[in-house]
Write a protein that holds these residues in place. Structure first.
Motif, PDB file in Angstrom:
ATOM      1  N   ALA A 186      15.318  44.698  56.501  1.00 58.71           N
ATOM      2  CA  ALA A 186      15.571  44.332  57.898  1.00 58.71           C
ATOM      3  C   ALA A 186      16.933  44.846  58.350  1.00 58.71           C
ATOM      4  CB  ALA A 186      15.491  42.817  58.065  1.00 58.71           C
ATOM      5  N   LEU A 187      17.135  44.841  59.658  1.00 59.08           N
ATOM      6  CA  LEU A 187      18.369  45.361  60.243  1.00 59.08           C
ATOM      7  C   LEU A 187      19.597  44.592  59.757  1.00 59.08           C
ATOM      8  CD1 LEU A 187      17.135  45.749  63.928  1.00 59.08           C
ATOM      9  CD2 LEU A 187      17.567  47.600  62.309  1.00 59.08           C
ATOM     10  N   ARG A 214      19.229  36.820  59.072  1.00 62.38           N
ATOM     11  CA  ARG A 214      18.540  37.720  58.151  1.00 62.38           C
ATOM     12  C   ARG A 214      18.630  37.193  56.725  1.00 62.38           C
ATOM     13  NH1 ARG A 214      19.558  41.224  54.330  1.00 62.38           N
ATOM     14  NH2 ARG A 214      18.297  43.116  54.109  1.00 62.38           N
ATOM     15  N   ASN A 269      12.732  41.981  62.378  1.00 65.51           N
ATOM     16  CA  ASN A 269      13.646  42.767  63.213  1.00 65.51           C
ATOM     17  C   ASN A 269      13.618  42.312  64.671  1.00 65.51           C
ATOM     18  OD1 ASN A 269      14.713  44.372  61.197  1.00 65.51           O
ATOM     19  ND2 ASN A 269      13.191  45.983  61.442  1.00 65.51           N
TER      20      ASN A 269
END
Length: 401
Positions: free
Chosen positions: A197-198, A171, A154
């Protein structure tokens, strides 16, 4: 290594030990295996000697140098280690395994050589290489694979700022990289740090040409060809892209040997080998392109026998002339997809025409143009009962007292 009698290793006892010509060890009288090595240089190091429960051999685990750790701290650590050993742990072997554990850079090198360069297209390879070199490697490349956490991932994504698309691609790269790690036992716990993850919502561009804009673009291409401000091969490439919505790389690397009547037999594309059907307009533009017997490519470059390398500079000139400063080459592909949809053809046929693997990708490419919206409104209105007969041409005024 010479050995002395057992004593209780305390601060006073340790500092009273003098160095000798040879390295020697002193054992603690209370804790089994706990000792101190005294080097000829005067350096004194605490250690624990134990029998490995796994290897059934004698192992030594360094605790620390006297002065950096106190005698009492070393005694406490020795007791903790003995407790772990009693539960089946092997501290020395675990330390060696940790030192030998691969880093993310080593994982990347293996994944790149065994997967990326063998199975992916050159452009995808370049994108992965660039993303790892710029975003991933500098941040976590030296970390052990087993130590990378969700927080580390992140931090990389947030560090890219408002580049939402780039963050999402990064990502995806990290996620795929660690999936490879799991399959090859690089990460014993099997948890992918990028799984949760974001994700960022990307602002997608819906750029579809109106009929007036299409005419300006085609006029700009004609003028650029006439005054020779743009290569005639670049002009031809843009016309072909407009007419058929192919990928830029497919047109740029098109060879004459692939042309078979009204079918382009592409041996390799982003989705593998495929057949592209074209119409009479496409063929008219195609066969008007000058042919060089020594160059197999349709869109020739400056280097003999090679295709054109970069069309972006030519495209900037054309779109500036057409007063379309925000139009990308790839938008021509979106424009073609929209033409198919507005023409009433099934979405599955649009998917086949564009060469997409899944229908969701095609749906992202298809937009409804403003001209089509106007025609739809007019078509619907024509079927409605006219309510304007009783409507006065002049608006009535309401008098407010």
């Amino acid at each position: 290594m010479a050995q002395r009698d057992k004593i209780r290793l305390s601060k006073r006892a340790v500092e009273a030990l003098a160095p000798a010509a040879r390295l020697y060890a002193v054992w603690d009288a209370e804790i089994p295996g706990f000792g101190l090595r005294v080097f000829p240089s005067g350096v004194q190091t605490y250690f624990l000697q134990y029998r490995s429960p796994r290897k059934r051999t004698t192992q030594k685990k360094k605790i620390g140098r006297h002065g950096q750790v106190t005698a009492e701290e070393a005694r406490r650590i020795a007791r903790e280690l003995l407790g772990r050993i009693a539960m089946g742990s092997d501290p020395a072997s675990e330390l060696a395994a940790d030192r030998a554990a691969p880093t993310v850079d080593q994982l990347w090198a293996r994944w790149r050589d065994q997967h990326v360069r063998l199975k992916l297209k050159p452009r995808t390879q370049e994108e992965y290489e660039r993303s790892y070199r710029r975003n991933v490697g500098p941040a976590i490349g030296r970390m052990k694979v087993k130590d990378v956490s969700l927080e580390d991932v992140n931090k990389i994504l947030v560090g890219l700022g408002e580049k939402w698309a780039q963050s999402n691609r990064t990502r995806a790269l990290i996620f795929t990289l660690f999936e490879f790690a799991d399959r090859h036992d690089f990460r014993p716990d099997g948890r992918n740090p990028a799984k949760h993850a974001l994700r960022f919502k990307e602002k997608r561009r819906e750029r579809v040409l109106s009929e007036a804009e299409e005419r300006r673009l085609l006029k700009a291409l004609e003028e650029a060809e006439t005054d020779e401000s743009v290569s005639p091969f670049a002009v031809a490439a843009f016309r072909l892209l407009y007419l058929r919505g192919m990928r830029l790389g497919e047109v740029r690397t098109l060879k004459w040997e692939y042309v078979n009547g009204d079918v382009l037999e592409l041996p390799d594309s982003k989705t593998g080998a495929k057949r592209v059907f074209v119409d009479a307009k496409f063929l008219k533009v195609l066969h008007a392109i000058p042919r060089d017997p020594g160059n197999p490519f349709v869109i020739q470059g400056d280097v003999s026998g090679q295709p054109i390398i970069n069309l972006q500079k030519c495209w900037r000139r054309v779109r500036l002339r057409a007063d379309l400063p925000d139009l990308r080459i790839h938008d021509l592909r979106h424009n073609y997809a929209t033409k198919i949809a507005n023409g009433g053809l099934p979405l599955q046929l649009a998917q086949e025409q564009l060469g997409h693997k899944d229908i969701q990708t095609t749906m992202r490419y298809v937009h409804v143009s403003d001209d089509a919206r106007r025609r739809a409104a007019q078509t619907a209105a024509a079927q409605m009962i006219d309510v304007t007969d009783g409507v006065s041409a002049r608006p009535r005024l309401r008098v407010v007292e």
